[in-house]
Design a protein around this motif. Structure first.
Motif, PDB file in Angstrom:
ATOM      1  N   THR A  12       0.809  -1.227   0.000  1.00 35.91           N
ATOM      2  CA  THR A  12       0.000   0.000   0.000  1.00 35.91           C
ATOM      3  C   THR A  12       0.842   1.277   0.000  1.00 35.91           C
ATOM      4  O   THR A  12       0.380   2.321  -0.428  1.00 35.91           O
ATOM      5  CB  THR A  12      -0.917   0.044   1.227  1.00 35.91           C
ATOM      6  N   PHE A  21      -8.792  -5.333  -1.359  1.00 33.33           N
ATOM      7  CA  PHE A  21      -9.322  -3.973  -1.450  1.00 33.33           C
ATOM      8  C   PHE A  21     -10.574  -3.981  -2.317  1.00 33.33           C
ATOM      9  O   PHE A  21     -10.817  -4.910  -3.087  1.00 33.33           O
ATOM     10  CB  PHE A  21      -8.277  -2.993  -2.004  1.00 33.33           C
ATOM     11  N   GLN A  27     -12.349   4.726  -7.252  1.00 29.00           N
ATOM     12  CA  GLN A  27     -11.542   4.928  -6.048  1.00 29.00           C
ATOM     13  C   GLN A  27     -11.410   3.630  -5.260  1.00 29.00           C
ATOM     14  O   GLN A  27     -12.187   2.687  -5.445  1.00 29.00           O
ATOM     15  CB  GLN A  27     -12.175   5.994  -5.154  1.00 29.00           C
ATOM     16  N   PHE A  28     -10.392   3.614  -4.379  1.00 28.15           N
ATOM     17  CA  PHE A  28     -10.315   2.541  -3.395  1.00 28.15           C
ATOM     18  C   PHE A  28     -11.373   2.823  -2.335  1.00 28.15           C
ATOM     19  O   PHE A  28     -11.251   3.756  -1.548  1.00 28.15           O
ATOM     20  CB  PHE A  28      -8.927   2.494  -2.762  1.00 28.15           C
ATOM     21  N   ALA A  29     -12.440   2.017  -2.342  1.00 26.40           N
ATOM     22  CA  ALA A  29     -13.529   2.232  -1.386  1.00 26.40           C
ATOM     23  C   ALA A  29     -13.162   1.699  -0.010  1.00 26.40           C
ATOM     24  O   ALA A  29     -13.553   2.274   1.010  1.00 26.40           O
ATOM     25  CB  ALA A  29     -14.808   1.565  -1.878  1.00 26.40           C
ATOM     26  N   LYS A  30     -12.418   0.596   0.013  1.00 33.78           N
ATOM     27  CA  LYS A  30     -11.926   0.020   1.269  1.00 33.78           C
ATOM     28  C   LYS A  30     -10.608  -0.689   0.990  1.00 33.78           C
ATOM     29  O   LYS A  30     -10.408  -1.257  -0.095  1.00 33.78           O
ATOM     30  CB  LYS A  30     -12.924  -0.967   1.875  1.00 33.78           C
ATOM     31  N   VAL A  31      -9.709  -0.675   1.955  1.00 35.98           N
ATOM     32  CA  VAL A  31      -8.423  -1.353   1.846  1.00 35.98           C
ATOM     33  C   VAL A  31      -8.192  -2.108   3.146  1.00 35.98           C
ATOM     34  O   VAL A  31      -8.319  -1.540   4.233  1.00 35.98           O
ATOM     35  CB  VAL A  31      -7.275  -0.350   1.613  1.00 35.98           C
ATOM     36  N   LEU A  36     -12.887  -7.783   4.655  1.00 38.12           N
ATOM     37  CA  LEU A  36     -13.650  -6.934   3.738  1.00 38.12           C
ATOM     38  C   LEU A  36     -14.732  -7.719   3.011  1.00 38.12           C
ATOM     39  O   LEU A  36     -15.720  -7.153   2.544  1.00 38.12           O
ATOM     40  CB  LEU A  36     -12.717  -6.314   2.695  1.00 38.12           C
ATOM     41  N   LYS A 498      -4.932   3.517  -0.718  1.00 42.31           N
ATOM     42  CA  LYS A 498      -5.541   4.030   0.505  1.00 42.31           C
ATOM     43  C   LYS A 498      -7.001   4.358   0.229  1.00 42.31           C
ATOM     44  O   LYS A 498      -7.333   4.864  -0.847  1.00 42.31           O
ATOM     45  CB  LYS A 498      -4.797   5.290   0.967  1.00 42.31           C
ATOM     46  N   THR A 499      -7.843   4.089   1.180  1.00 39.60           N
ATOM     47  CA  THR A 499      -9.265   4.389   1.038  1.00 39.60           C
ATOM     48  C   THR A 499      -9.467   5.850   0.649  1.00 39.60           C
ATOM     49  O   THR A 499      -8.911   6.759   1.263  1.00 39.60           O
ATOM     50  CB  THR A 499     -10.006   4.096   2.348  1.00 39.60           C
TER      51      THR A 499
END
Length: 540
Positions: A12, A21, A27-31, A36, A498-499
């Motif tokens: 990351t 992720f 976009q990265f919604a969650k990492v 997850l 990154k989120t």
């Protein structure tokens, strides 16, 4: 569209690595890790199968149009003799049935590679290729152009040549031009070549774009205006049309090469400035780009003391001190960012003097000015760069060639503090990575290898040159990701996994964390994504 990526080794550059992720709306919604996947709705689930994922790469100083031309014109990079260059070029003209009178361009020759005669080529060498076509052959560094007698005839310099401020035209013992044009004298040749049409410019951009994506690069900070020196707006128009046609896939941050006060004034009067953009940021105008000196290989980089292997030469300053100060002042006061090429320690001083004067006389916040290359420096100069809060745009891959000439050009004392990138980081300098392509390859993995090992691509010298200046893997990766994002004011939205950041990432074919530094140069990009969209896939 919500996509879940899992079962990976995700680097990351935000502290801890992870395994999964989620990408949504670019976009990265969650990492995070496999948690997850619990109670999450998704449209697609992608098993990374243990592959390593990295943030996609930036390239913070190169030349998109020049790379496109190299891919279309004669590539002299592998020429190991003058005769080899002559034979290759003659064959190119014959195979392509180039009409008489049309300019023929080539790039990449390096006299240090010539086994027959390690010297610059001249008009007389090129006349053996053709006397019917004008030739424009650019040295690998880009700071020297050689033409033949036909080219000299077209520009009216067959028998004599004027002195050029900030440049040099080499003469023989009888005062006759040898066809060698250095630094700002190159314009004598470049201005004689018919200007490219917009469609041709677009084709060159697309050629370079595909090369970049194959190396995991999704954002390029490019100096393009120099390749259409009389009409920078034609370059902007080419990018505009590519955006409208949906063909520009990567982001471009233009380093605006405007080497005269009147050109800068025209640019500003048209409403252009750092941050002006099109296509929702696909094309953005970045800093003013100037060249203050040349290159070490051509002995045109400007040194404070003479070259060790040429005691009568210190290199070439491309601008008078007051002219450089005027251009920096104009852009600084207009709110523009400034990034200036300086390789020799003398040029580094000139650039810092200009920037410091502008900052003192017109203080403003967050200007993010910088020096491109800054190869020959002293510890005192690095301290001053830190005080001025300058960005250092470095090219680790330059060691592949420069290792062979450093001691000769600089001598042991100056070489002892040259290319000291670990010291840059230790002093807290904002430091980004690039290749200056087509001077060197766009291959980011070769660049990371050079930063970590300080060896050429053949593995020499054993143990590396000044190994105390080796960078770690993390430091090397950051040069081409999050550090580079800082150079275009976007470190909060790009450059790491990154989120909330743009989902720019690459999948590679090896576990880079468990690959020796010597083997990193062999790692290949398998897939490249920008804003969650796959733009390159080697596995197909």
């Amino acid at each position: 569209m919500r996509r879940v990526y899992y079962n990976g080794k995700v680097v990351t550059l935000e502290g801890d690595d992870c395994t999964a992720f989620i990408v949504e709306d670019g976009q990265f919604a969650k990492v995070g890790n496999e948690e997850l996947l619990v109670d999450i709705n998704y449209d697609e689930k992608i098993d990374l199968k243990g592959k390593t994922v990295l943030p996609a790469f930036f390239e913070t100083h190169m030349h998109i149009l020049s790379l496109g031309m190299l891919l279309k014109d004669i590539n002299h990079n592998d020429c190991d003799s003058i005769q080899n260059l002559i034979d290759m070029s003659r064959k190119y003209i014959e195979d392509n049935k180039v009409p008489a009178g049309k300019w023929v361009r080539g790039r990449g020759w390096n006299h240090d590679k010539f086994k027959d005669e390690p010297r610059f080529i001249t008009r007389y060498d090129l006349d053996k290729i053709t006397t019917e076509h004008p030739l424009c052959f650019v040295r690998t560094c880009g700071h020297v152009i050689v033409t033949n007698s036909k080219g000299l005839e077209l520009i009216g310099m067959s028998e004599s040549a004027p002195e050029i401020e900030g440049g040099q035209i080499d003469l023989d013992e009888n005062g006759r031009p040898l066809g060698i044009f250095r630094e700002r004298a190159r314009a004598c040749i470049l201005d004689a070549i018919p200007e490219k049409e917009t469609e041709e410019i677009k084709d060159l951009i697309l050629l370079a774009q595909e090369e970049a994506l194959a190396h995991g690069i999704v954002e390029i900070h490019s100096d393009d205006f120099k390749d259409v020196p009389t009409n920078y707006q034609k370059v902007i128009q080419a990018y505009r049309e590519l955006i409208e046609e949906g063909k520009l896939k990567i982001r471009v941050y233009e380093q605006c090469n405007l080497p005269a006060v009147e050109k800068i004034r025209d640019f500003l009067d048209h409403g252009y400035h750092t941050g002006w953009n099109m296509g929702n940021g696909l094309f953005t105008l970045g800093p003013l780009k100037l060249l203050s000196d040349g290159a070490l290989g051509a002995r045109t980089a400007y040194l404070n003391e003479p070259y060790s292997d040429a005691p009568n030469q210190r290199g070439i300053l491309q601008f008078e001190t007051e002219d450089l100060k005027s251009m920096v002042k104009m852009c600084h006061e207009a709110g523009m960012q400034v990034a200036i090429h300086a390789i020799g320690d003398g040029a580094v001083d000139e650039v810092m003097n200009s920037i410091e004067e502008a900052k003192v006389n017109y203080p403003r916040l967050n200007e993010r000015h910088g020096i491109i290359h800054c190869q020959v420096t002293t510890p005192e100069q690095l301290d001053r760069m830190k005080r001025l809060n300058l960005i250092a745009y470095i090219q680790p891959i330059f060691l592949n060639y420069d290792l062979k000439i450093l001691d000769d050009r600089l001598g042991a004392k100056r070489a002892a503090t040259a290319y000291d990138w670990k010291s840059f980081l230790d002093k807290g300098l904002h430091t980004t990575g690039s290749s200056d392509c087509p001077v060197e390859s766009l291959d980011i993995m070769e660049n990371i290898y050079a930063a970590m090992t300080r060896k050429d691509l053949n593995g020499n010298p054993a143990g590396g040159w000044k190994p105390e200046q080796d960078l770690t893997l993390e430091e090397s990766l950051r040069l081409f990701t999050i550090n580079s994002a800082y150079a275009c004011f976007c470190e909060d939205s790009k450059g790491s996994i990154k989120t909330g950041k743009s989902a720019d990432f690459v999948i590679i074919n090896e576990d880079i964390r468990n690959t020796s530094a010597d083997e990193i140069k062999n790692i290949k990009i398998e897939k490249t994504y920008l804003a969650g969209k796959k733009l390159f896939d080697r596995t197909v």
